[in-house]
Design a protein around this motif. Structure first.
Motif, PDB file in Angstrom:
ATOM      1  N   ASP A   1      37.601 -29.509  20.847  1.00  0.00           N
ATOM      2  CA  ASP A   1      38.418 -28.829  21.214  1.00  0.00           C
ATOM      3  C   ASP A   1      39.755 -29.765  21.338  1.00  0.00           C
ATOM      4  O   ASP A   1      39.283 -30.557  22.120  1.00  0.00           O
TER       5      ASP A   1
ATOM      6  N   THR B   1      42.660 -27.758  26.713  1.00  0.00           N
ATOM      7  CA  THR B   1      41.908 -26.911  27.223  1.00  0.00           C
ATOM      8  C   THR B   1      40.650 -27.872  27.558  1.00  0.00           C
ATOM      9  O   THR B   1      40.098 -27.354  28.606  1.00  0.00           O
TER      10      THR B   1
ATOM     11  N   LEU C   1      40.491 -21.678  18.935  1.00  0.00           N
ATOM     12  CA  LEU C   1      40.290 -23.218  18.953  1.00  0.00           C
ATOM     13  C   LEU C   1      40.714 -24.304  17.856  1.00  0.00           C
ATOM     14  O   LEU C   1      41.430 -25.422  18.032  1.00  0.00           O
TER      15      LEU C   1
ATOM     16  N   ARG D   1      46.493 -20.115  23.638  1.00  0.00           N
ATOM     17  CA  ARG D   1      46.322 -21.460  24.666  1.00  0.00           C
ATOM     18  C   ARG D   1      47.340 -20.448  25.701  1.00  0.00           C
ATOM     19  O   ARG D   1      47.791 -21.368  26.733  1.00  0.00           O
TER      20      ARG D   1
END
Ligand SMILES: Nc1ncnc2c1ncn2[C@@H]1O[C@H](COP(=O)(O)OP(=O)(O)O)[C@@H](O)[C@H]1O
Ligand SMILES: [Mg+2]
Lengths: 444, 256
Positions: A27, A31, A129, A137
């Motif tokens: 990720d 994140t 992602l 985001r």
């Protein structure tokens, strides 16, 4: 030995550390930072208790959730689910879009997408992602409050997979998008953190169905968070159908944010679960926005259901309508806590809230708690609350036409919740949900 | 068909029926008249089996069976129908679905064919014409928001669909204008047949111009104080109930 909430908390931290090493490690950095922040908040907040003078949790004791350390299943998503096992949950039409998550992970094989209008994105969050989506985001965890809400913090601490829907300006998605979260693990005390992010543009139209269910007899926790962004002039119909097993704990938080003249309608059906807590928060973020929040809950035996619905009328000329109806049998308990906030200068707000309960047994209990926080003077707010039993004269009227007492009762109960079912504007969905409700009522 | 012998009945602590005797044979129409509060609706409810309406002594046989021992739904399945003076509103329950459930429950108990929504709808549409209500009403919640007249017509519609053997009609005429009265009466007359019987409860003589009774009974304070032919109704129309509202013995002995 009964584990303490503290050991439960440390077990979540340990589980997250393991995921960060393996599974979540692809990720993006933001994140991972988000998860880190969220787990820290969760550790500080701890699980809510009524003891702290906490009105929001006054009637619902989450002790059973706080004490058992729920863990991610050791082998997530491996259950060989066939279409037939799934059938109970994949109600609906063949052309509906479908995203299926099993024990927290996206299942490609069980999912299905029809043709979508240009620009519309329907995919799993882990994939979004990976593609470094800027929209994700921008919005993920940007709306559902993880700083003060422990369960949202816990969900956010494990944010990785889930559903992501983006409907750009002017796009109309004709068919509903059905997002299905299933727990199948036979291990005791597993947890999943379903996550949904829906972002819609100007004058777009979207219908989302979230389904929750369990195909296991083991106890589990489902801790879901959904964020829905309704663009200016856009319309989002959001349906939630909770059909967990009667051993399951479910905490579901939905945060909707409305743009100018946006419309959000939410119709929820809680037909399962041992202990269910729903937080529905709607921010009427700009003028002309409106929402309709309706719900049905059917509980029996020792089931507990707690609906917290909070509408924040932050801007003037915003309208909200709420109608929740509950049917309670056995020793079940229901809480409806509806809060309406009207901010300073939010004039011409029109808000109405109604909760009605039908008690089918003497031991069932319903608590209704309306709360109004009004800081503007030119507003229209109303609320209605009622808890009653089936009317004897009406039962007799039906029986005098040949219906058995049981059939008369079912028909009346079905009639009672029908007022909410009728507000489902998608025709086939209304028929499917009508059938689900009828089937659940027959088991009460 | 129906035999009521020395029936006493109470609602709560209050005794309302005080020794009713009445015999109704197949093919007959009996009118039951009486002032407000005399117990007409109470009798109708006792016969239909409404909970809380308790027969304290006496006997009621219907087609040779002990009617008072039967559940309300079993009475309906055996062919007893009550048209309510005040039809009940049932929000959320569609009239056609409700009526089909009743129709099929009755048919099932008799071993007759149950109808699917399509077939039932066809039959219902024919019956709707007879009672002259807007067919759209059958897709709406039972009596919910119906006008007074529509509610009464709806009771007759239900009777026409369920085709009872014994119809007890509690003031089907109250509050109706002449046109509505005529259609309601027509609906009732359609049920008349040598195998069926009607107990028509009314406060006014008016409807009896359209539904000609074989017998008329006067109910005062829980007792039938006088029985006669259709001319008794005209007498009441002309003179009112006052002369019957005297001590019982006198009333019975006064010449008709
Ligand atoms: N549910 C009830 N509870 C108490 N009293 C009742 C009830 N129903 C009827 N009564 C009383 O019984 C008497 C007879 O009423 P009813 O049978 O309705 O008369 P009618 O139909 O002839 O006008 C009246 O005095 C009425 O007040
Ligand atoms: Mg009456």
């Amino acid at each position: 030995m009964t584990p303490s909430p503290a050991t439960a908390t440390s077990s979540y931290i340990a589980a997250l550390e393991a995921f960060e090493k393996d599974g979540f490690n692809q990720d993006p950095g933001w994140t991972r930072a988000l998860r880190k922040e969220a787990i820290a908040r969760f550790s500080e907040l701890g699980f809510p208790t009524a003891r702290r003078g906490n009105e929001e949790w006054k009637y619902t004791d989450v002790g059973p959730i706080a004490q058992a350390p729920f863990r991610p299943p050791t082998a997530p998503g491996v259950a060989k689910l066939g279409a037939s096992a799934l059938k109970r949950f994949t109600f609906g039409e063949r052309r509906w879009h479908r995203l299926v998550f099993v024990d927290g992970s996206f299942n490609q094989r069980l999912s299905f997408l029809s043709a979508l209008p240009t620009g519309v994105k329907v995919l799993n969050l882990a994939e979004a992602l990976k593609s470094r989506s800027t929209l994700v985001r921008e919005h993920l965890a940007g709306h559902a409050d993880y700083s003060n809400q422990a369960f949202t913090a816990l969900n956010t601490a494990f944010v990785h997979d889930g559903a992501f829907v983006h409907v750009p300006d002017g796009a109309v998605v004709e068919e509903p998008i059905h997002i299905l979260f299933l727990t199948t693990s036979r291990e005791k005390d597993t947890v999943s953190h379903p996550r949904v992010l829906v972002v819609t543009g100007r004058h777009s139209k979207t219908t989302i169905i979230e389904s929750y269910g369990g195909l296991t007899d083991a106890r589990y926790l489902s801790n879901a968070v959904s964020e829905v962004v309704v663009g200016p002039g856009a319309s989002v119909e959001h349906y939630r159908i909770q059909r967990h097993s009667e051993e399951a704990y479910h905490v579901g938080t939905t945060q909707a944010v409305l743009g100018r003249d946006g419309h959000f309608s939410s119709v929820t059906f809680d037909l399962g679960g041992a202990l269910v807590r729903n937080n529905l928060n709607v921010l009427m973020g700009d003028e002309g926005s409106s929402c309709m929040l309706n719900g049905v809950y059917l509980v029996t035996r020792s089931q507990k259901i707690d609906n917290q619905v909070t509408i924040d009328h932050a801007k003037a000329h915003t309208t909200s309508r709420e109608l929740y109806k509950g049917v309670l049998d056995g020793q079940s308990k229901a809480v409806f806590h509806g809060s309406i906030i009207v901010r300073r200068d939010a004039q011409k707000v029109d808000a109405r809230q109604e909760d009605k309960n039908l008690l089918l047994s003497d031991q069932a209990e319903a608590n209704i708690k309306p709360a109004f926080w009004i800081y503007a003077d030119d507003v229209k707010c109303g609320h209605g609350a009622a808890t009653g039993r089936l009317d004897e004269s009406t039962l007799f009227y039906l029986r005098s036409r040949g219906l058995s007492e049981d059939d008369a009762q079912s028909l009346l109960v079905r009639g009672f919740v029908n007022e909410v079912i009728e507000t489902i504007s998608c025709d086939p969905l209304r028929a499917h949900i009508g059938d689900l409700v009828t089937a659940t009522l027959q088991e009460l | 068909m129906l035999e009521i012998r020395n029936l006493y009945a109470s609602v709560g602590e209050v005794e309302i029926l005080k020794g009713i005797n009445l015999k109704v044979k197949a093919g007959e129409v009996h009118a039951l008249m009486g002032p407000n509060g005399s117990g007409k609706s109470t009798l109708a409810f006792v016969l239909a089996g409404k909970p809380g309406y308790v027969a304290t002594s006496g006997k009621v046989t219907y087609q040779g069976e002990d009617l008072l021992g039967m559940k309300p739904e079993d009475r309906a399945r055996a062919g007893v129908f009550l048209s309510f003076q005040h039809p009940v509103e049932v929000p959320g329950v569609r009239l056609d679905q409700f009526l089909r459930a009743g129709f099929n429950a009755i048919h099932k108990s008799k071993g007759l064919e149950e109808l699917d929504p399509l077939k039932f709808d066809r039959m219902l549409r024919q019956r709707v014409k007879v009672v002259g209500i807007d067919p759209a009403l059958t897709k709406r919640s039972v009596n919910d928001g119906f006008s007074g007249g529509e509610k009464k017509r709806n009771e007759v519609l239900q009777m026409a669909v369920l085709e009872p053997t014994l119809a007890i009609l509690d003031e089907p005429d109250s509050g109706l204008d002449v046109d509505a009265l005529r259609t309601v009466a027509q609906g009732i007359n359609q049920l008349r047949s040598p195998e069926k019987a009607i107990l028509l409860v009314t406060h006014y003589q008016r409807i009896l111009n359209y539904v000609i009774p074989d017998f008329v009974h006067v109910l005062v304070d829980g007792r039938i104080v006088k029985s006669g032919g259709k001319e008794l109704a005209l007498e009441i129309e002309a003179e009112g109930y006052e002369k019957f509202e005297q001590p019982q013995e006198e009333a019975i002995q006064s010449p008709g």
